[in-house]
Design an enzyme around this catalytic site. Structure first.
Site, PDB file in Angstrom:
ATOM      1  N   LYS A 187      -8.309  -6.800 -21.153  1.00  0.00           N
ATOM      2  CA  LYS A 187      -7.886  -6.519 -22.522  1.00  0.00           C
ATOM      3  C   LYS A 187      -8.906  -7.003 -23.556  1.00  0.00           C
ATOM      4  O   LYS A 187      -9.020  -6.423 -24.647  1.00  0.00           O
ATOM      5  CB  LYS A 187      -6.512  -7.137 -22.768  1.00  0.00           C
ATOM      6  CG  LYS A 187      -5.385  -6.335 -22.123  1.00  0.00           C
ATOM      7  CD  LYS A 187      -5.389  -4.907 -22.650  1.00  0.00           C
ATOM      8  CE  LYS A 187      -4.236  -4.073 -22.178  1.00  0.00           C
ATOM      9  NZ  LYS A 187      -4.216  -2.728 -22.775  1.00  0.00           N
ATOM     10  N   TYR A 229      -6.299  -9.912 -16.111  1.00  0.00           N
ATOM     11  CA  TYR A 229      -5.699  -9.048 -17.136  1.00  0.00           C
ATOM     12  C   TYR A 229      -6.300  -9.347 -18.507  1.00  0.00           C
ATOM     13  O   TYR A 229      -6.649  -8.424 -19.262  1.00  0.00           O
ATOM     14  CB  TYR A 229      -4.183  -9.258 -17.167  1.00  0.00           C
ATOM     15  CG  TYR A 229      -3.473  -8.461 -18.245  1.00  0.00           C
ATOM     16  CD1 TYR A 229      -3.306  -7.086 -18.115  1.00  0.00           C
ATOM     17  CD2 TYR A 229      -2.982  -9.085 -19.387  1.00  0.00           C
ATOM     18  CE1 TYR A 229      -2.657  -6.344 -19.097  1.00  0.00           C
ATOM     19  CE2 TYR A 229      -2.330  -8.357 -20.372  1.00  0.00           C
ATOM     20  CZ  TYR A 229      -2.177  -6.993 -20.227  1.00  0.00           C
ATOM     21  OH  TYR A 229      -1.530  -6.267 -21.209  1.00  0.00           O
ATOM     22  N   THR A 257       8.676  -3.703 -22.608  1.00  0.00           N
ATOM     23  CA  THR A 257       8.329  -2.487 -21.875  1.00  0.00           C
ATOM     24  C   THR A 257       8.435  -2.804 -20.382  1.00  0.00           C
ATOM     25  O   THR A 257       8.778  -3.918 -19.993  1.00  0.00           O
ATOM     26  CB  THR A 257       6.897  -2.011 -22.202  1.00  0.00           C
ATOM     27  OG1 THR A 257       5.951  -2.941 -21.634  1.00  0.00           O
ATOM     28  CG2 THR A 257       6.674  -1.911 -23.707  1.00  0.00           C
TER      29      THR A 257
END
Length: 304
Positions: A179, A175, A212
């Site tokens: 990014k 990840y 989120t």
């Protein structure tokens, strides 16, 4: 920029925007842009969630111009079809928000094109989408592309010898790579635009640590990140606040082209928009140029 909020967004009437994603940050970004007068396309892979997002935006701003368009960033063909449809519907594009992401699925997954899911969705899908939308952006009015990175990019490296994590998959490092690649893309797009005279402002942003569904949909509720999300919710700022750096980068006249914006407090994890220095690996121009060329090859696109 002290305590900048969505109330400071300049009027966006007559401007068009595409926001990738349908919930969380995407919904807050779309709601704020539409509320300021922009015509917003919410682009995502789930029509039901897309309809819910459109309804939420319209509930907050009854006069909003907002619609959903199908886009699966895990499919290069879907990105191409989306760009073609958009070109048939409008003459130009003023704002592109490269936001949608998947985070740390516990096992290695692949896109339909055979790329590792996080690299293929978070980074390569947006890379291809931006290339496909370049003609529309060049015809936009003071066009801006905002690409979302993450605080996780600080620990990322670009593993050219194993970009797809085929030899060893570890969810968070992969990840972080995706990014970091997003951040390097934003900075390199800024350089490419200046060199070629495209007139497109490219800015990077990140939301800090925000509440989120990204963790729950990826790493899952039983992961370390998921447990923190459930049992220590005060560590996570609300989504509306996490969206502010992106909104600032997309709309404020003082946002620096080629800049990187995140929350101002607690090491960039929460607060209000502030300019920050990218992590050192993101500033390696040679790596960024190599990643750009490799990404063009993998995605089958050129920024002409």
């Amino acid at each position: 920029m002290n305590r900048w909020t969505a109330a400071h967004i300049p009027p966006q009437h007559g401007r068009s925007a595409v926001v990738t994603g349908t919930g969380g940050l995407a919904l807050e970004i779309a709601r704020a842009l539409a509320g300021a007068g922009a015509a917003v396309v919410i682009a995502g892979r789930n029509p039901e969630k897309g309809a819910q997002a459109v309804a939420a935006v319209e509930a907050a701003a009854p006069d909003a111009t907002v619609r959903f368009e199908l886009l699966d960033l895990a499919s290069l063909e879907s990105a191409a079809r989306f760009a073609q449809r958009l070109a048939e519907q409008q003459a130009g594009l003023d704002i592109l928000i490269n936001n949608a992401a998947v985070m740390a699925p516990p096992t290695r997954l692949e896109t339909g094109d055979g790329f590792e899911l996080q690299f293929g969705t978070n980074y390569l899908g947006h890379f291809a989408l931006t290339a496909r939308l370049l003609p529309l952006l060049k015809r936009g009015s003071q066009p801006r592309v905002v690409t979302l990175s993450s605080v996780a990019a600080r620990g990322g490296t670009i593993a050219f010898d194993d970009l797809q994590a085929e030899r060893g998959y570890r969810p968070m490092p992969v990840y972080s790579q995706s990014k970091l690649a997003c951040l390097m893309f934003a900075l390199e797009l800024s350089r490419q635009s200046r060199w070629h005279g495209w007139g497109i402002a490219s800015v990077a942003a990140h939301p800090g640590i925000t509440r989120t569904d990204l963790i729950m949909n990826g790493a899952g509720p039983k992961s370390m990140q998921g447990r923190l999300r459930r049992f220590l919710p005060f560590l996570f700022q609300p989504a509306w606040q996490g969206a502010l750096p992106t909104l600032f980068a997309a709309t404020d006249p003082s946002a620096q082209e080629g800049g990187y914006y995140g929350p101002h407090a607690l090491g960039g994890t929460r607060g209000y928009p502030a300019l920050e220095k990218p992590p050192a690996p993101a500033l390696d121009g040679a790596v960024a140029a190599r990643l750009w060329e490799e990404s063009c090859r993998l995605a089958g696109v050129r920024f002409a």
